[in-house]
Design a protein around this motif. Structure first.
Motif, PDB file in Angstrom:
ATOM      1  N   PHE A 118       0.875  -1.169   0.000  1.00  0.00           N
ATOM      2  CA  PHE A 118       0.000   0.000   0.000  1.00  0.00           C
ATOM      3  C   PHE A 118       0.908   1.213   0.000  1.00  0.00           C
ATOM      4  CE2 PHE A 118      -3.188   2.750   2.407  1.00  0.00           C
ATOM      5  CZ  PHE A 118      -3.948   3.002   1.277  1.00  0.00           C
ATOM      6  N   LEU A 119       0.817   2.006  -1.042  1.00  0.00           N
ATOM      7  CA  LEU A 119       1.622   3.213  -1.184  1.00  0.00           C
ATOM      8  C   LEU A 119       0.695   4.394  -0.938  1.00  0.00           C
ATOM      9  CD1 LEU A 119       4.352   4.468  -1.971  1.00  0.00           C
ATOM     10  CD2 LEU A 119       3.597   4.367  -4.356  1.00  0.00           C
ATOM     11  N   LYS A 120       0.986   5.160   0.120  1.00  0.00           N
ATOM     12  CA  LYS A 120       0.108   6.236   0.547  1.00  0.00           C
ATOM     13  C   LYS A 120       0.901   7.537   0.661  1.00  0.00           C
ATOM     14  CE  LYS A 120      -1.925   5.185   4.385  1.00  0.00           C
ATOM     15  NZ  LYS A 120      -2.714   5.023   5.619  1.00  0.00           N
ATOM     16  N   PHE A 121       0.328   8.609   0.129  1.00  0.00           N
ATOM     17  CA  PHE A 121       0.930   9.942   0.190  1.00  0.00           C
ATOM     18  C   PHE A 121       0.017  10.857   0.996  1.00  0.00           C
ATOM     19  CE2 PHE A 121       2.264   8.009  -3.750  1.00  0.00           C
ATOM     20  CZ  PHE A 121       3.614   8.256  -3.786  1.00  0.00           C
ATOM     21  N   TYR A 122       0.619  11.794   1.720  1.00  0.00           N
ATOM     22  CA  TYR A 122      -0.137  12.834   2.416  1.00  0.00           C
ATOM     23  C   TYR A 122       0.282  14.176   1.830  1.00  0.00           C
ATOM     24  CZ  TYR A 122      -1.464   9.349   5.855  1.00  0.00           C
ATOM     25  OH  TYR A 122      -1.976   8.254   6.465  1.00  0.00           O
ATOM     26  N   VAL A 123      -0.708  14.929   1.350  1.00  0.00           N
ATOM     27  CA  VAL A 123      -0.428  16.227   0.736  1.00  0.00           C
ATOM     28  C   VAL A 123      -1.424  17.254   1.258  1.00  0.00           C
ATOM     29  CG1 VAL A 123       0.528  15.203  -1.362  1.00  0.00           C
ATOM     30  CG2 VAL A 123      -1.893  15.760  -1.286  1.00  0.00           C
ATOM     31  N   ALA A 124      -1.058  18.520   1.196  1.00  0.00           N
ATOM     32  CA  ALA A 124      -1.980  19.593   1.555  1.00  0.00           C
ATOM     33  C   ALA A 124      -3.006  19.748   0.438  1.00  0.00           C
ATOM     34  CB  ALA A 124      -1.223  20.900   1.767  1.00  0.00           C
ATOM     35  N   GLU A 125      -4.230  19.954   0.828  1.00  0.00           N
ATOM     36  CA  GLU A 125      -5.346  20.032  -0.111  1.00  0.00           C
ATOM     37  C   GLU A 125      -5.125  21.055  -1.230  1.00  0.00           C
ATOM     38  OE1 GLU A 125     -10.164  20.641   0.282  1.00  0.00           O
ATOM     39  OE2 GLU A 125      -8.855  21.346   1.876  1.00  0.00           O
TER      40      GLU A 125
ATOM     41  N   ARG B 220     -10.031  13.191   1.833  1.00  0.00           N
ATOM     42  CA  ARG B 220      -9.786  14.455   2.520  1.00  0.00           C
ATOM     43  C   ARG B 220     -10.004  14.265   4.019  1.00  0.00           C
ATOM     44  NH1 ARG B 220     -13.657  18.910   2.967  1.00  0.00           N
ATOM     45  NH2 ARG B 220     -12.502  20.786   3.467  1.00  0.00           N
ATOM     46  N   ALA B 221      -9.084  14.772   4.806  1.00  0.00           N
ATOM     47  CA  ALA B 221      -9.152  14.627   6.262  1.00  0.00           C
ATOM     48  C   ALA B 221     -10.070  15.683   6.878  1.00  0.00           C
ATOM     49  CB  ALA B 221      -7.755  14.768   6.853  1.00  0.00           C
ATOM     50  N   LEU B 222     -10.556  15.385   8.064  1.00  0.00           N
ATOM     51  CA  LEU B 222     -11.312  16.366   8.837  1.00  0.00           C
ATOM     52  C   LEU B 222     -10.372  17.304   9.579  1.00  0.00           C
ATOM     53  CD1 LEU B 222     -14.023  14.046  10.396  1.00  0.00           C
ATOM     54  CD2 LEU B 222     -14.306  15.680   8.533  1.00  0.00           C
ATOM     55  N   ALA B 223      -9.230  16.760   9.993  1.00  0.00           N
ATOM     56  CA  ALA B 223      -8.230  17.539  10.713  1.00  0.00           C
ATOM     57  C   ALA B 223      -6.903  16.795  10.649  1.00  0.00           C
ATOM     58  CB  ALA B 223      -8.639  17.743  12.168  1.00  0.00           C
ATOM     59  N   GLY B 224      -5.819  17.517  10.902  1.00  0.00           N
ATOM     60  CA  GLY B 224      -4.516  16.879  10.927  1.00  0.00           C
ATOM     61  C   GLY B 224      -3.408  17.886  11.145  1.00  0.00           C
ATOM     62  N   PHE B 225      -2.210  17.355  11.421  1.00  0.00           N
ATOM     63  CA  PHE B 225      -1.036  18.208  11.508  1.00  0.00           C
ATOM     64  C   PHE B 225       0.127  17.447  10.915  1.00  0.00           C
ATOM     65  CE2 PHE B 225      -0.739  15.841  15.429  1.00  0.00           C
ATOM     66  CZ  PHE B 225       0.619  15.636  15.599  1.00  0.00           C
ATOM     67  N   GLY B 226       1.119  18.180  10.447  1.00  0.00           N
ATOM     68  CA  GLY B 226       2.273  17.570   9.814  1.00  0.00           C
ATOM     69  C   GLY B 226       3.550  17.903  10.543  1.00  0.00           C
ATOM     70  N   ARG B 227       4.647  17.846   9.792  1.00  0.00           N
ATOM     71  CA  ARG B 227       5.966  18.010  10.402  1.00  0.00           C
ATOM     72  C   ARG B 227       6.196  19.380  11.024  1.00  0.00           C
ATOM     73  NH1 ARG B 227       8.579  17.282   4.611  1.00  0.00           N
ATOM     74  NH2 ARG B 227       7.899  19.225   3.710  1.00  0.00           N
ATOM     75  N   HIS B 228       5.391  20.372  10.633  1.00  0.00           N
ATOM     76  CA  HIS B 228       5.554  21.710  11.198  1.00  0.00           C
ATOM     77  C   HIS B 228       4.728  21.908  12.468  1.00  0.00           C
ATOM     78  CE1 HIS B 228       7.850  22.705   7.699  1.00  0.00           C
ATOM     79  NE2 HIS B 228       6.851  22.377   6.908  1.00  0.00           N
ATOM     80  N   GLY B 229       3.902  20.910  12.811  1.00  0.00           N
ATOM     81  CA  GLY B 229       3.164  20.936  14.064  1.00  0.00           C
ATOM     82  C   GLY B 229       1.930  21.817  14.072  1.00  0.00           C
TER      83      GLY B 229
ATOM     84  N   LEU C 280       9.441  16.358  -6.850  1.00  0.00           N
ATOM     85  CA  LEU C 280       8.457  16.476  -5.782  1.00  0.00           C
ATOM     86  C   LEU C 280       9.031  16.053  -4.435  1.00  0.00           C
ATOM     87  CD1 LEU C 280       5.364  15.050  -7.634  1.00  0.00           C
ATOM     88  CD2 LEU C 280       5.647  17.375  -6.791  1.00  0.00           C
ATOM     89  N   ASP C 281       8.663  16.780  -3.406  1.00  0.00           N
ATOM     90  CA  ASP C 281       9.035  16.487  -2.026  1.00  0.00           C
ATOM     91  C   ASP C 281       7.755  16.046  -1.324  1.00  0.00           C
ATOM     92  OD1 ASP C 281      10.193  16.409   0.481  1.00  0.00           O
ATOM     93  OD2 ASP C 281      10.084  18.575   0.768  1.00  0.00           O
ATOM     94  N   LEU C 282       7.479  14.728  -1.342  1.00  0.00           N
ATOM     95  CA  LEU C 282       6.235  14.198  -0.796  1.00  0.00           C
ATOM     96  C   LEU C 282       6.511  13.224   0.340  1.00  0.00           C
ATOM     97  CD1 LEU C 282       4.389  13.307  -4.131  1.00  0.00           C
ATOM     98  CD2 LEU C 282       4.030  15.320  -2.699  1.00  0.00           C
ATOM     99  N   PHE C 283       5.701  13.301   1.382  1.00  0.00           N
ATOM    100  CA  PHE C 283       5.767  12.310   2.447  1.00  0.00           C
ATOM    101  C   PHE C 283       4.944  11.110   2.007  1.00  0.00           C
ATOM    102  CE2 PHE C 283       4.003  10.261   6.214  1.00  0.00           C
ATOM    103  CZ  PHE C 283       5.165   9.952   6.888  1.00  0.00           C
ATOM    104  N   TYR C 284       5.503   9.903   2.155  1.00  0.00           N
ATOM    105  CA  TYR C 284       4.778   8.699   1.777  1.00  0.00           C
ATOM    106  C   TYR C 284       4.999   7.596   2.795  1.00  0.00           C
ATOM    107  CZ  TYR C 284       9.108   6.480   0.158  1.00  0.00           C
ATOM    108  OH  TYR C 284      10.368   5.934   0.094  1.00  0.00           O
ATOM    109  N   ILE C 285       4.096   6.624   2.742  1.00  0.00           N
ATOM    110  CA  ILE C 285       4.198   5.399   3.529  1.00  0.00           C
ATOM    111  C   ILE C 285       4.063   4.246   2.546  1.00  0.00           C
ATOM    112  CG2 ILE C 285       3.086   3.949   5.267  1.00  0.00           C
ATOM    113  CD1 ILE C 285       2.034   6.518   6.560  1.00  0.00           C
ATOM    114  N   LYS C 286       4.925   3.254   2.684  1.00  0.00           N
ATOM    115  CA  LYS C 286       4.849   2.051   1.858  1.00  0.00           C
ATOM    116  C   LYS C 286       4.868   0.867   2.811  1.00  0.00           C
ATOM    117  CE  LYS C 286       8.184  -0.039  -0.769  1.00  0.00           C
ATOM    118  NZ  LYS C 286       9.230  -0.132  -1.792  1.00  0.00           N
TER     119      LYS C 286
END
Length: 109
Positions: free
Chosen positions: A5-12, A41-50, A89-95
């Protein structure tokens, strides 16, 4: 064959080549030959910048996290990640390893 499962998180509201990045990722994956993908699309979240991003009734933030995911072979995942790296591209992903299938009666060929 090993699947993942390859998953990316990006800002909307993030864009690449003048398209929303989650739309661009789905279109790019399709043209790359991947068999399917989804964006949520998420209801809420935070990333590396907190900084917490959340949906508010009277706001159109456009800053919420979007998860874009694909179930692919290990080889497809690696080739797609290389391709995205060549795009700069500079994308955060999970594999992660995944077992996938289809329920219901099996059809005979």
């Amino acid at each position: 064959m090993s699947n993942c499962f390859l998953k990316f998180y990006v800002a909307e509201s993030r864009r690449h080549h003048h398209k929303l990045i989650y739309e661009w990722l789905l279109e790019e994956a399709k043209s790359f030959g991947l068999q399917g993908g989804s964006a949520f699309r998420a209801l809420a979240g935070f990333g590396r910048h907190g900084r917490l991003h959340e949906e508010r009734f009277f706001e159109l933030s456009g800053d919420l996290p979007v998860e874009v995911g694909f179930v692919v072979s290990e080889d497809e995942a690696d080739r797609f990640l290389d391709h995205l790296g060549q795009e700069g591209l500079d994308l955060f992903y999970i594999k992660m390893p995944v077992e996938a299938g289809v329920t219901g009666p099996r059809r005979q060929s």
